[in-house]
Design an enzyme around this catalytic site. Structure first.
Site, PDB file in Angstrom:
ATOM      1  CG  HIS A 131      11.267  -5.881  -2.291  1.00  0.00           C
ATOM      2  ND1 HIS A 131      10.213  -6.418  -3.005  1.00  0.00           N
ATOM      3  CD2 HIS A 131      11.574  -4.708  -2.921  1.00  0.00           C
ATOM      4  CE1 HIS A 131       9.914  -5.619  -4.027  1.00  0.00           C
ATOM      5  NE2 HIS A 131      10.719  -4.580  -3.983  1.00  0.00           N
ATOM      6  CB  CYS A 148       4.135  -3.442   0.132  1.00  0.00           C
ATOM      7  SG  CYS A 148       2.841  -2.218  -0.171  1.00  0.00           S
ATOM      8  N   GLY A 149       6.037  -1.294   0.272  1.00  0.00           N
ATOM      9  CA  GLY A 149       6.714   0.001   0.310  1.00  0.00           C
ATOM     10  C   GLY A 149       5.805   1.111   0.799  1.00  0.00           C
ATOM     11  N   GLY A 198       2.189   0.353   1.422  1.00  0.00           N
ATOM     12  CA  GLY A 198       0.985  -0.233   2.014  1.00  0.00           C
ATOM     13  C   GLY A 198      -0.165  -0.278   1.015  1.00  0.00           C
ATOM     14  CB  ILE A 199      -0.894   1.787  -1.966  1.00  0.00           C
ATOM     15  CG1 ILE A 199      -0.918   3.072  -1.124  1.00  0.00           C
ATOM     16  CG2 ILE A 199      -1.982   1.855  -3.038  1.00  0.00           C
ATOM     17  CD1 ILE A 199      -0.473   4.323  -1.882  1.00  0.00           C
ATOM     18  N   GLY A 200      -0.241  -1.217  -2.474  1.00  0.00           N
ATOM     19  CA  GLY A 200      -0.368  -2.404  -3.330  1.00  0.00           C
ATOM     20  C   GLY A 200      -0.936  -3.592  -2.577  1.00  0.00           C
ATOM     21  NE  ARG A 234     -22.222   7.397  13.755  1.00  0.00           N
ATOM     22  CZ  ARG A 234     -21.466   7.524  14.847  1.00  0.00           C
ATOM     23  NH1 ARG A 234     -21.837   6.934  15.976  1.00  0.00           N
ATOM     24  NH2 ARG A 234     -20.353   8.228  14.820  1.00  0.00           N
ATOM     25  CG  HIS A 235     -19.598   3.041  12.961  1.00  0.00           C
ATOM     26  ND1 HIS A 235     -19.394   4.085  12.100  1.00  0.00           N
ATOM     27  CD2 HIS A 235     -19.522   3.557  14.214  1.00  0.00           C
ATOM     28  CE1 HIS A 235     -19.174   5.185  12.789  1.00  0.00           C
ATOM     29  NE2 HIS A 235     -19.250   4.900  14.088  1.00  0.00           N
TER      30      HIS A 235
HETATM   31  C1  RB5 Z   1       7.966  -2.410  -4.614  1.00  0.00           C
HETATM   32  O1  RB5 Z   1       8.977  -1.674  -5.218  1.00  0.00           O
HETATM   33  C2  RB5 Z   1       6.755  -1.514  -4.339  1.00  0.00           C
HETATM   34  O2  RB5 Z   1       6.118  -1.227  -5.531  1.00  0.00           O
HETATM   35  C3  RB5 Z   1       5.824  -2.173  -3.350  1.00  0.00           C
HETATM   36  O3  RB5 Z   1       6.498  -2.435  -2.165  1.00  0.00           O
HETATM   37  C4  RB5 Z   1       4.601  -1.388  -2.929  1.00  0.00           C
HETATM   38  O4  RB5 Z   1       4.957  -0.090  -2.496  1.00  0.00           O
HETATM   39  C5  RB5 Z   1       3.468  -1.379  -3.853  1.00  0.00           C
HETATM   40  O5  RB5 Z   1       2.409  -0.790  -3.588  1.00  0.00           O
END
Ligand code: RB5
Length: 148
Positions: A8, A64-65, A67-69, A131-132
């Site tokens: 979302h 995602c919010g 990009g990390i998760g 090299r990569h």
């Molecule tokens: C959702 O609230 C949020 O945690 C998700 O989109 C994301 O940012 C996780 O890394």
């Protein structure tokens, strides 16, 4: 074919990237989610990463919010090199140097115009090799437990 997905927090920028893919005539498969209702990002990141890992898609884009998760999730899948990018330089360099096969972006970090720009760079920049190649192979060796 490009595999694309989101939760979302990333649906707005994902929809902008899908419009860009349509305009460019680039084939894609949208693995969801499809509304702003709260969902669990690993479900959708795993669908995209699995499609890339199995060779059903040449590259993937997941939003995602932050990009990390989604990047953490995707990088658990064999053969995936997922990179979180929020600027043009990183989107280019992660193709040229890391041969990234999934681009991760955050809808609470960048706007839709920027997401489209980064997707365009990511999809049209080649891996430099040289090299990569050795360094990317080291990542694969670590994944396969073959790295000393
Ligand atoms: C959702 O609230 C949020 O945690 C998700 O989109 C994301 O940012 C996780 O890394």
């Amino acid at each position: 074919m490009i595999a694309i997905g989101c939760d979302h927090g990333g649906i707005e920028i994902k929809n902008a990237v899908i419009e860009y893919l349509k305009e460019q005539g680039i084939a894609y498969n949208d693995f969801g989610c499809y509304s702003a209702e709260s969902v669990d990002y690993p479900v959708f990141a795993h669908k995209v990463a699995s499609a890339v890992s199995k060779g059903e898609a040449e590259k993937g884009i997941i939003c995602c919010g932050t990009g990390i998760g989604v990047s953490m999730t995707a990088n658990k899948v064999k053969g995936i090199r997922a990179a979180v990018c929020c600027d043009e330089f990183c989107a280019e360099m992660t193709r040229r140097h890391n041969d990234a096969n999934i681009l991760c972006m955050g809808g609470r970090v960048i706007d839709s115009d920027k997401a489209v720009k980064l997707a365009d760079i990511f999809l049209h920049t080649e891996f430099e090799g040289g090299r990569h190649t050795k360094r990317v192979q080291m990542i694969t060796d670590i994944e396969n437990g073959n790295f000393e």
